[in-house]
Design a protein around this motif. Structure first.
Motif, PDB file in Angstrom:
ATOM      1  N   ILE A 230       0.836  -1.195   0.000  1.00 46.80           N
ATOM      2  CA  ILE A 230       0.000   0.000   0.000  1.00 46.80           C
ATOM      3  C   ILE A 230       0.874   1.249   0.000  1.00 46.80           C
ATOM      4  O   ILE A 230       1.748   1.407   0.861  1.00 46.80           O
ATOM      5  N   ALA A 231       0.621   2.132  -0.967  1.00 41.36           N
ATOM      6  CA  ALA A 231       1.372   3.390  -1.074  1.00 41.36           C
ATOM      7  C   ALA A 231       0.390   4.488  -1.476  1.00 41.36           C
ATOM      8  O   ALA A 231       0.353   4.921  -2.628  1.00 41.36           O
ATOM      9  N   GLN A 232      -0.403   4.933  -0.494  1.00 39.92           N
ATOM     10  CA  GLN A 232      -1.462   5.900  -0.780  1.00 39.92           C
ATOM     11  C   GLN A 232      -0.932   7.291  -1.133  1.00 39.92           C
ATOM     12  O   GLN A 232      -1.640   8.084  -1.747  1.00 39.92           O
ATOM     13  N   ARG A 233       0.311   7.585  -0.756  1.00 44.94           N
ATOM     14  CA  ARG A 233       0.886   8.895  -1.050  1.00 44.94           C
ATOM     15  C   ARG A 233       1.467   8.970  -2.455  1.00 44.94           C
ATOM     16  O   ARG A 233       1.933  10.027  -2.885  1.00 44.94           O
ATOM     17  N   GLY A 234       1.504   7.842  -3.167  1.00 47.18           N
ATOM     18  CA  GLY A 234       2.133   7.774  -4.475  1.00 47.18           C
ATOM     19  C   GLY A 234       3.276   6.776  -4.466  1.00 47.18           C
ATOM     20  O   GLY A 234       3.680   6.291  -3.413  1.00 47.18           O
ATOM     21  N   THR A 235       3.798   6.486  -5.625  1.00 48.60           N
ATOM     22  CA  THR A 235       4.822   5.451  -5.750  1.00 48.60           C
ATOM     23  C   THR A 235       6.240   5.995  -5.868  1.00 48.60           C
ATOM     24  O   THR A 235       7.197   5.223  -5.896  1.00 48.60           O
ATOM     25  N   SER A 236       6.402   7.321  -5.919  1.00 47.44           N
ATOM     26  CA  SER A 236       7.741   7.892  -6.027  1.00 47.44           C
ATOM     27  C   SER A 236       7.771   9.282  -5.413  1.00 47.44           C
ATOM     28  O   SER A 236       6.814  10.053  -5.552  1.00 47.44           O
ATOM     29  N   ALA A 237       8.858   9.589  -4.712  1.00 45.78           N
ATOM     30  CA  ALA A 237       9.068  10.916  -4.132  1.00 45.78           C
ATOM     31  C   ALA A 237      10.541  11.260  -4.291  1.00 45.78           C
ATOM     32  O   ALA A 237      11.414  10.473  -3.915  1.00 45.78           O
ATOM     33  N   THR A 238      10.825  12.411  -4.860  1.00 48.58           N
ATOM     34  CA  THR A 238      12.209  12.786  -5.159  1.00 48.58           C
ATOM     35  C   THR A 238      12.664  13.955  -4.292  1.00 48.58           C
ATOM     36  O   THR A 238      11.861  14.689  -3.715  1.00 48.58           O
ATOM     37  N   GLY A 239      13.979  14.134  -4.215  1.00 50.01           N
ATOM     38  CA  GLY A 239      14.559  15.295  -3.544  1.00 50.01           C
ATOM     39  C   GLY A 239      14.355  15.337  -2.052  1.00 50.01           C
ATOM     40  O   GLY A 239      14.307  16.419  -1.448  1.00 50.01           O
ATOM     41  N   LYS A 240      14.279  14.193  -1.387  1.00 51.45           N
ATOM     42  CA  LYS A 240      13.981  14.160   0.044  1.00 51.45           C
ATOM     43  C   LYS A 240      15.257  14.352   0.876  1.00 51.45           C
ATOM     44  O   LYS A 240      16.227  13.613   0.740  1.00 51.45           O
ATOM     45  N   THR A 241      15.216  15.363   1.754  1.00 52.57           N
ATOM     46  CA  THR A 241      16.350  15.670   2.624  1.00 52.57           C
ATOM     47  C   THR A 241      15.954  15.711   4.091  1.00 52.57           C
ATOM     48  O   THR A 241      16.808  15.960   4.952  1.00 52.57           O
ATOM     49  N   GLY A 242      14.666  15.482   4.399  1.00 53.96           N
ATOM     50  CA  GLY A 242      14.187  15.523   5.773  1.00 53.96           C
ATOM     51  C   GLY A 242      13.336  14.321   6.106  1.00 53.96           C
ATOM     52  O   GLY A 242      12.952  13.532   5.233  1.00 53.96           O
ATOM     53  N   SER A 243      12.998  14.190   7.368  1.00 47.26           N
ATOM     54  CA  SER A 243      12.265  13.027   7.853  1.00 47.26           C
ATOM     55  C   SER A 243      10.817  13.046   7.376  1.00 47.26           C
ATOM     56  O   SER A 243      10.220  14.103   7.168  1.00 47.26           O
ATOM     57  N   GLY A 244      10.241  11.837   7.221  1.00 43.17           N
ATOM     58  CA  GLY A 244       8.841  11.736   6.862  1.00 43.17           C
ATOM     59  C   GLY A 244       8.483  10.350   6.379  1.00 43.17           C
ATOM     60  O   GLY A 244       9.336   9.461   6.271  1.00 43.17           O
TER      61      GLY A 244
END
Length: 227
Positions: free
Chosen positions: A8-22
């Motif tokens: 399950i990936a309700q936020r989407g299947t890809s996230a780029t440029g991540k430099t902080g917690s989450g």
């Protein structure tokens, strides 16, 4: 573990440029990041390999896109799963009949070497850790770790965070200078990345995980694929 098969990936299947917690992409799977590199986070689709043959079709994956080969003392990145106290009664922690914790997961990375997993009792500030070894690059490998029981410090019976499972991926000296606790002990940040995997030292690096299951006792049973 909820969503241990990373389906399950309700936020989407890809996230780029991540430099902080989450929590990015795969539900309930968190990254703790503080000033260590830039990352792309994806829900990876599996089409072959040992994990795929074991019934897993999805995984949580991170790729380093900006490296940090010399982290400052306070820099860090961890993969984390957090559990509420009310879901942990089966471990009987803090009683004379406390049970062991057996954790299984599948892991893959372009890097080989030793990493660590830390169980953190957030109610009583008690830690215990184990190491695992990635033997072959870019190959799904199953790891089974059994942590000792703890007769000290019961988990709170509520919906607050009581247990955190933490895979150390990279960190500076504030997190690497301690000793990995083989038995439950008072927690310290210095214990959290003793076996430092240094995932942020190159933009060639990636790390993926699936099939996380946590059980009471010393035996890992077949993964329960649940809807």
């Amino acid at each position: 573990i909820i969503n241990g098969a990373m389906e399950i990936a309700q936020r989407g299947t890809s996230a780029t440029g991540k430099t902080g917690s989450g929590i990015y992409t795969v539900d309930r799977m968190a990254l703790g990041i503080d000033s260590l590199g830039t990352w792309t986070v994806t829900q990876e689709s599996l089409t072959s390999g040992a994990a795929y043959n074991a019934g897993f079709k999805k995984a949580f994956r991170i790729d380093c896109t900006t490296a940090d080969a010399s982290p400052a003392s306070s820099d860090n990145i961890f993969f984390q799963y957090k559990l509420e106290g009310q879901d942990l009664k089966t471990f009987r922690k803090g009683t004379s009949s406390a049970k062991q914790f057996t954790l299984q997961f599948w892991v893959k990375s372009n890097k080989t070497g030793t990493g660590q997993v830390l169980l953190q009792d957030k109610d009583n500030n008690r830690f215990v850790g184990k190491t695992y070894t990635i033997s072959s690059a870019n190959t799904w490998e199953q790891k089974i770790l059994t942590f000792p029981a703890d007769t000290t410090g019961a988990f709170d019976n509520d919906n607050n965070k009581s247990l955190e499972i933490e895979w150390a991926l990279d960190a500076g000296s504030n997190f690497t200078s301690g000793t990995l606790p083989a038995t439950w002990t008072t927690g310290s940040n210095t214990q959290r990345s003793v076996n430092d995997f240094a995932l942020g030292d190159s933009t060639n690096n990636d790390w993926a995980i699936t099939g996380i299951q946590l059980e009471a006792g010393d035996t890992a049973t077949p993964f329960e694929h649940r809807s």
